[in-house]
Design an enzyme around this catalytic site. Structure first.
Site, PDB file in Angstrom:
ATOM      1  N   LYS A   1       0.941 -11.776  11.180  1.00 34.40           N
ATOM      2  CA  LYS A   1       2.081 -10.659  12.791  1.00 34.40           C
ATOM      3  C   LYS A   1       1.926  -9.189  12.722  1.00 34.40           C
ATOM      4  O   LYS A   1       1.832  -8.722  13.017  1.00 34.40           O
ATOM      5  CB  LYS A   1       3.354 -10.932  12.486  1.00 34.40           C
ATOM      6  CG  LYS A   1       4.176 -10.525  13.229  1.00 34.40           C
ATOM      7  CD  LYS A   1       5.884 -10.963  13.907  1.00 34.40           C
ATOM      8  CE  LYS A   1       6.866 -10.442  12.220  1.00 34.40           C
ATOM      9  NZ  LYS A   1       6.882  -9.278  12.439  1.00 34.40           N
ATOM     10  N   ASP A   2       1.858  -8.952  10.979  1.00 35.06           N
ATOM     11  CA  ASP A   2       1.514  -7.763  10.905  1.00 35.06           C
ATOM     12  C   ASP A   2      -0.225  -6.934  11.227  1.00 35.06           C
ATOM     13  O   ASP A   2      -1.203  -7.487   9.399  1.00 35.06           O
ATOM     14  CB  ASP A   2       1.852  -6.896  10.057  1.00 35.06           C
ATOM     15  CG  ASP A   2       3.429  -6.820   9.613  1.00 35.06           C
ATOM     16  OD1 ASP A   2       4.249  -6.568  10.936  1.00 35.06           O
ATOM     17  OD2 ASP A   2       3.720  -7.278   8.984  1.00 35.06           O
TER      18      ASP A   2
ATOM     19  N   GLY B   1       9.501 -16.319   6.246  1.00 37.30           N
ATOM     20  CA  GLY B   1       7.950 -15.601   7.173  1.00 37.30           C
ATOM     21  C   GLY B   1       7.558 -15.546   5.132  1.00 37.30           C
ATOM     22  O   GLY B   1       6.150 -15.697   4.701  1.00 37.30           O
ATOM     23  N   HIS B   2       8.248 -14.895   4.172  1.00 39.54           N
ATOM     24  CA  HIS B   2       7.703 -14.357   3.544  1.00 39.54           C
ATOM     25  C   HIS B   2       7.859 -16.626   2.257  1.00 39.54           C
ATOM     26  O   HIS B   2       6.900 -16.208   1.528  1.00 39.54           O
ATOM     27  CB  HIS B   2       8.980 -13.932   2.227  1.00 39.54           C
ATOM     28  CG  HIS B   2       9.012 -12.639   2.716  1.00 39.54           C
ATOM     29  ND1 HIS B   2      10.140 -12.186   3.436  1.00 39.54           N
ATOM     30  CD2 HIS B   2       8.795 -11.231   3.129  1.00 39.54           C
ATOM     31  CE1 HIS B   2      10.386 -10.665   3.865  1.00 39.54           C
ATOM     32  NE2 HIS B   2       9.067 -10.469   3.240  1.00 39.54           N
TER      33      HIS B   2
ATOM     34  N   GLY C   1       0.635 -12.010   5.835  1.00 35.88           N
ATOM     35  CA  GLY C   1       0.658 -12.437   7.436  1.00 35.88           C
ATOM     36  C   GLY C   1       0.030 -12.311   8.319  1.00 35.88           C
ATOM     37  O   GLY C   1      -0.266 -10.658   8.352  1.00 35.88           O
TER      38      GLY C   1
ATOM     39  N   HIS D   1      12.808 -13.839   3.902  1.00 33.74           N
ATOM     40  CA  HIS D   1      13.120 -14.501   4.288  1.00 33.74           C
ATOM     41  C   HIS D   1      11.841 -15.483   4.064  1.00 33.74           C
ATOM     42  O   HIS D   1      10.894 -15.806   3.853  1.00 33.74           O
ATOM     43  CB  HIS D   1      13.678 -13.943   6.195  1.00 33.74           C
ATOM     44  CG  HIS D   1      12.301 -12.822   6.142  1.00 33.74           C
ATOM     45  ND1 HIS D   1      11.251 -13.946   7.471  1.00 33.74           N
ATOM     46  CD2 HIS D   1      12.414 -12.016   5.937  1.00 33.74           C
ATOM     47  CE1 HIS D   1      10.073 -12.534   7.752  1.00 33.74           C
ATOM     48  NE2 HIS D   1      11.209 -11.687   7.041  1.00 33.74           N
TER      49      HIS D   1
ATOM     50  N   ARG E   1      12.771  -8.131  11.944  1.00 34.85           N
ATOM     51  CA  ARG E   1      13.857  -7.540  12.710  1.00 34.85           C
ATOM     52  C   ARG E   1      14.738  -8.451  14.090  1.00 34.85           C
ATOM     53  O   ARG E   1      15.177  -7.925  14.750  1.00 34.85           O
ATOM     54  CB  ARG E   1      13.165  -6.755  13.190  1.00 34.85           C
ATOM     55  CG  ARG E   1      12.603  -5.933  12.626  1.00 34.85           C
ATOM     56  CD  ARG E   1      11.930  -5.099  13.239  1.00 34.85           C
ATOM     57  NE  ARG E   1      10.345  -3.894  12.945  1.00 34.85           N
ATOM     58  CZ  ARG E   1       9.861  -3.147  12.965  1.00 34.85           C
ATOM     59  NH1 ARG E   1       9.097  -3.430  13.854  1.00 34.85           N
ATOM     60  NH2 ARG E   1       9.804  -1.864  12.211  1.00 34.85           N
TER      61      ARG E   1
ATOM     62  N   SER F   1      10.964 -12.559  12.763  1.00 36.98           N
ATOM     63  CA  SER F   1      10.880 -11.482  11.652  1.00 36.98           C
ATOM     64  C   SER F   1      12.089 -10.934  11.555  1.00 36.98           C
ATOM     65  O   SER F   1      12.834 -11.566  12.317  1.00 36.98           O
ATOM     66  CB  SER F   1      10.286 -10.532  12.740  1.00 36.98           C
ATOM     67  OG  SER F   1      10.711  -8.934  12.990  1.00 36.98           O
TER      68      SER F   1
ATOM     69  N   GLN G   1       6.151   4.723   2.460  1.00 36.19           N
ATOM     70  CA  GLN G   1       5.735   4.113   3.561  1.00 36.19           C
ATOM     71  C   GLN G   1       6.596   4.437   5.160  1.00 36.19           C
ATOM     72  O   GLN G   1       6.749   4.094   5.343  1.00 36.19           O
ATOM     73  CB  GLN G   1       4.802   2.720   3.813  1.00 36.19           C
ATOM     74  CG  GLN G   1       6.246   1.995   3.234  1.00 36.19           C
ATOM     75  CD  GLN G   1       5.960   0.398   2.681  1.00 36.19           C
ATOM     76  OE1 GLN G   1       4.921  -0.253   2.169  1.00 36.19           O
ATOM     77  NE2 GLN G   1       5.795  -0.609   4.428  1.00 36.19           N
TER      78      GLN G   1
HETATM   79  O1  PAF Z   1       4.557  -6.161   4.558  1.00 38.47           O
HETATM   80  C1  PAF Z   1       5.309  -5.210   3.955  1.00 38.47           C
HETATM   81  O2  PAF Z   1       6.608  -5.367   3.557  1.00 38.47           O
HETATM   82  C2  PAF Z   1       5.030  -4.040   3.735  1.00 38.47           C
HETATM   83  O3  PAF Z   1       3.766  -3.028   3.884  1.00 38.47           O
HETATM   84  C3  PAF Z   1       4.151  -4.440   1.562  1.00 38.47           C
HETATM   85  C4  PAF Z   1       2.629  -4.839   1.857  1.00 38.47           C
HETATM   86  C5  PAF Z   1       5.147  -5.379   1.288  1.00 38.47           C
HETATM   87  C6  PAF Z   1       3.402  -3.009   0.942  1.00 38.47           C
HETATM   88  O4  PAF Z   1       5.155  -2.244   1.095  1.00 38.47           O
END
Ligand code: PAF
Length: 305
Positions: free
Chosen positions: A174-175, A61-62, A172, A59, A212, A210, A86
Site C-alpha cells: 500500500k505504501d 495490516g501489520h 506492504g 493492526h 487512518r 489503514s 520522518q
Molecule cells: O511504514 C512504517 O511504519 C515506517 O515508515 C517504517 C518503515 C517503520 C520506518 O519508520
C-alpha cells in the site's frame, strides 16, 4: 508470555527454537530495548531471519506482514519505534499512538524479538550528523506533500537493517512509494537483504486497510471506495498503458473524492512510463476524504500496445 532478554534460555535453546519454528510452533517473544542487546540476541538466532519494521500501534495490516515473515523465515524480529526523523514540523509526532503493551500482546508468540528502543537509544545525536537521502524518488508524490519524510524513513530503515541484519524484510504494497524507495536503498547501497512485498489487506468492501480509516465516518468510508474502484478499473483496463491511463483519467474527472494524484508509473523508479511500456506498471492513488489522506496502489502487467 513476553520474556525479559536477561533470562537465560540455556544451551541448545537456538536449535530448539529452530526445530519449533519448522514444526510451526510459537516462538517465545523477547522484548529488547537496547542496540547492544539486540545485536547479541540476533547473533544467537540460528536459521534465517525476517524483519518487520513498524512504528507500533499494530493492526491487521501489520499482522499480515508478520504472518508472511513467519512463512518465509525461521525467526522474526519486529521493530516498534516511532521515528521522529520522518515527521515534519506540525505533523502528529507527539500525538502518534504508542501502545507498546497492546502491541506486545498482539505479537506475543508470533515473533522472536520485539525491538522497542527509546529515541535516545536510536539517535544519541538528533538529528544525526550523517543521514541517508531518498533522492528524487523521495521528493515526488507523498514526498511532495511531506518534505523530508522519505529521507527520515530511509535513514531509520538503514539503521534497522544494520541492527537486525535480516535475510529478508517484509513491506506492504500500500505504501508503494516507501516500498520503491527502500528497494533503491538496498540496491544503491548494496545492502545484503531481500525485500518481500506483501499484498494490500482489504476490508470486505474493497477499502485498503489503514490505521487512518478510523478517522472516517460511515459516509466517508463509502466515499473512499472511489480509490479501490479506481484500482479495479485500472486492473480491468490492463494490459495497455494507454488504457490504464484512460481509466485513471476517467476517475479523476468523476471527482468523487479530492484526488491528489492517480498515476501509472515505473514501480522501481517511480518515473513516468512510455505508452509502449511492457512489464510491471505501478498504479498509485492518493486522495483526501473528510480531511484524511488515503492511499491505494496495485502493480499490473502491461503486455500490449
Ligand atoms: O511504514 C512504517 O511504519 C515506517 O515508515 C517504517 C518503515 C517503520 C520506518 O519508520
Amino acid at each position: 508470555m513476553i520474556q525479559d532478554h536477561d533470562q537465560d534460555q540455556g544451551p541448545g535453546s537456538d536449535r530448539l527454537a529452530h526445530a519449533r519454528s519448522a514444526r510451526g510452533e510459537r516462538p517465545t517473544t523477547t522484548l529488547i530495548t537496547t542496540k547492544a542487546e539486540l545485536r547479541a540476541a540476533r547473533a544467537a538466532l540460528g536459521g534465517t531471519v525476517a524483519a518487520v519494521f513498524t512504528m507500533g500501534a499494530l493492526h491487521g495490516g501489520h499482522l499480515a506482514l508478520v504472518r508472511r515473515a513467519r512463512e518465509i523465515a525461521d525467526h522474526v524480529i519486529l521493530t516498534d519505534f516511532v521515528n521522529p526523523l520522518q515527521f515534519g514540523p506540525g505533523e502528529d509526532y507527539a500525538a502518534y499512538p504508542r501502545p507498546l503493551a497492546e502491541d506486545l500482546a498482539l505479537v506475543d508468540g508470533l515473533v522472536d524479538l520485539v525491538f522497542a528502543p527509546s529515541v535516545e537509544e536510536m539517535y544519541p545525536v538528533l538529528p544525526p550528523t550523517v543521514s541517508v537521502s531518498a533522492g528524487r524518488a523521495g521528493r515526488v508524490l507523498e514526498g511532495a506533500a511531506r518534505p523530508g519524510h522519505f529521507d527520515g524513513v530511509v535513514t531509520v530503515v538503514a539503521k534497522l537493517l544494520h541492527l537486525t541484519a535480516p535475510d529478508v524484510t517484509v513491506f506492504g504494497r500500500k505504501d508503494a512509494q516507501q516500498l520503491a524507495i527502500i528497494g533503491r536503498l538496498t540496491a544503491d547501497l548494496d545492502l545484503p537483504v531481500r525485500i518481500e512485498p506483501v499484498e494490500i489487506q482489504r476490508e470486505p468492501t474493497g477499502l485498503a486497510r489503514s490505521s487512518r480509516n478510523v478517522y472516517l465516518t460511515a459516509a466517508g468510508r463509502e466515499q473512499a471506495l472511489a480509490l479501490s474502484r479506481t484500482i479495479a478499473a485500472a486492473q480491468a483496463a490492463a494490459p495497455s498503458v494507454a488504457a490504464i491511463r484512460a481509466a485513471l483519467e476517467r476517475a479523476l474527472a468523476r471527482a468523487e473524492i479530492d484526488w491528489a494524484y492517480a498515476l501509472a508509473l515505473d514501480p522501481a523508479t517511480l518515473e513516468e512510463i512510455a505508452e509502449d511500456h511492457r512489464g510491471e506498471v505501478l498504479v498509485t492513488l492518493a486522495g483526501r476524504v473528510e480531511g484524511t489522506r488515503l492511499l491505494d496502489a496495485a502493480v499490473v502487467e502491461a503486455t500490449a500496445p
